[in-house]
Design a protein around this motif. Sequence first.
Motif, PDB file in Angstrom:
ATOM      1  N   LYS A  19      -3.655   2.029  -2.614  1.00  0.00           N
ATOM      2  CA  LYS A  19      -4.210   0.665  -2.338  1.00  0.00           C
ATOM      3  C   LYS A  19      -4.573   0.897  -0.696  1.00  0.00           C
ATOM      4  CE  LYS A  19      -1.511  -1.962  -5.700  1.00  0.00           C
ATOM      5  NZ  LYS A  19      -0.464  -3.196  -5.874  1.00  0.00           N
ATOM      6  N   GLN A  70      -5.088  -2.398   1.103  1.00  0.00           N
ATOM      7  CA  GLN A  70      -5.476  -3.547   1.602  1.00  0.00           C
ATOM      8  C   GLN A  70      -5.166  -3.906   2.832  1.00  0.00           C
ATOM      9  OE1 GLN A  70      -2.914  -6.097  -1.706  1.00  0.00           O
ATOM     10  NE2 GLN A  70      -1.934  -3.929  -1.630  1.00  0.00           N
ATOM     11  N   ASP A  90       0.812  -1.391   0.017  1.00  0.00           N
ATOM     12  CA  ASP A  90       0.010  -0.097  -0.083  1.00  0.00           C
ATOM     13  C   ASP A  90       0.931   1.193   0.042  1.00  0.00           C
ATOM     14  OD1 ASP A  90      -2.016  -1.516   0.029  1.00  0.00           O
ATOM     15  OD2 ASP A  90      -2.711  -1.059   2.029  1.00  0.00           O
TER      16      ASP A  90
END
Length: 465
Positions: free
Chosen positions: A199, A201, A192
């Motif tokens: 992102k 995650q 990330d």
Amino acid sequence: MPAPERPGLALPLLLGLSLLPAQCPGRRAARFDPTWQSLDARQLPAWFDEAKFGIFIHWGVFSVPSFGSEWFWWYWQKEKKKTFVDFMKNNYPPDFKYEDFGPLFTAKFFNANQWADIFQASGAKYVVLTSKHHEGFTLWGSEHSWNWNAVDEGPKRDVIKELEVAIRSRTDLRFGLYYSLFEWFHPLFLDDESSSFKKRQFPVSKMLPELYELVNRYRPEVLWADGDGGAPDCYWNSTGFLAWLYNESPVRATVVTNDRWGAGSICKHGGYYTCSDRYNPGHLLPHKWENCMTIDKFSWGYRRNAGIRDYLPIEELVKQLVETVSCGGNLLMNIGPTQDGTISPIFEERLRQMGTWLKVNGEAIYETNTWRSQNDTVTPDVWYTSKPKKKLVYAMFLKWPTSGQLFLGQPAATIGSTEVKLLGHGQPLKWTPLEKSGLAVDLPHLTFQQLPCRWGWALALANVI
């Protein structure tokens, strides 16, 4: 291992709902919206300001090497600081990894009841345990930290549950938990981070599920966030989580939170402010704040290489408490237990000494308000608190004057109305007005053994302005 469920709501759906505004069909309108404007308007539960003094506990796998700092893994593997590299080279095999410390974190002598009794004796009113530090090891059997938690590895025990039960059954302290949002070397966080946090995650699959799990399972009344990893609060969905915490969680009425919910939020957003480690501004702030500090001057975690001069003496700890409370803050004083779960004698001694002091002077600390002046202008090291409803002002002084007289420049006293007592002594003391303003208090003639305490004293001044 299946994700934990709420009745009728699987965890992924619960997380999804936390990202949304509360105007969902069939749901009660949320009291707080997932915005800082709304969340910052929440009134802090009164118990926190009344408590004034808490205990911080830094405990984890870092307690095994117990060298240098709780940032051992980072300094050894990431920054490759020579002292940490040499320590490993001189004491462990060449192929030894940080994860190999996990089984050595035994907590073999951890006795939650014993800890609780020490904390009760300290006079603290709340305790905050590191449920997970930046190393990622959780002190409970997290379903999202497989094989890197205290139930699967090391102690093979739910350490948090044991301490929670002991605190709530044996003491009058509130139970709180620290939680590091990020983890130094978690692959999802690093991925990330490489995307400039586009992102998400790590928070979706790790951090948020763990926070919901912690709150629902252990009902902490302090949730002490830390470690944003340079990511903004929108990456962490901090406002969405806090809206759930304040609106729907089992501790919604009593929980307090701090200000470390993403890059840029510290000293700006959240519940009470911490601003920085060891924050002690020395003046009144318009917002409730906390001074989180350590008895060990150089580390939050236990250090085997600490010397006696590395620990703050009780005189300094009392000074920190008095200054902090007089300026409207709470003191959160940290200890670092050993890897086998013991609180070393020096930490226990400091905690019990503080409790001894508070038994005499707690009236000037607990449930007090700030006064119009935080410290005195005539005599150094004199700090004030007040209880307006009782028409009391407390003057806490850290040095007993050799003359036997304490000169106070701030209180305006009235002959025939103002009464002065030394806490722990009880008898009214003689005083005379000073020429311009203030008063001179004649302290009682006491031997060292007769003093109500050793490391600072408090006068109760009735009917002063």
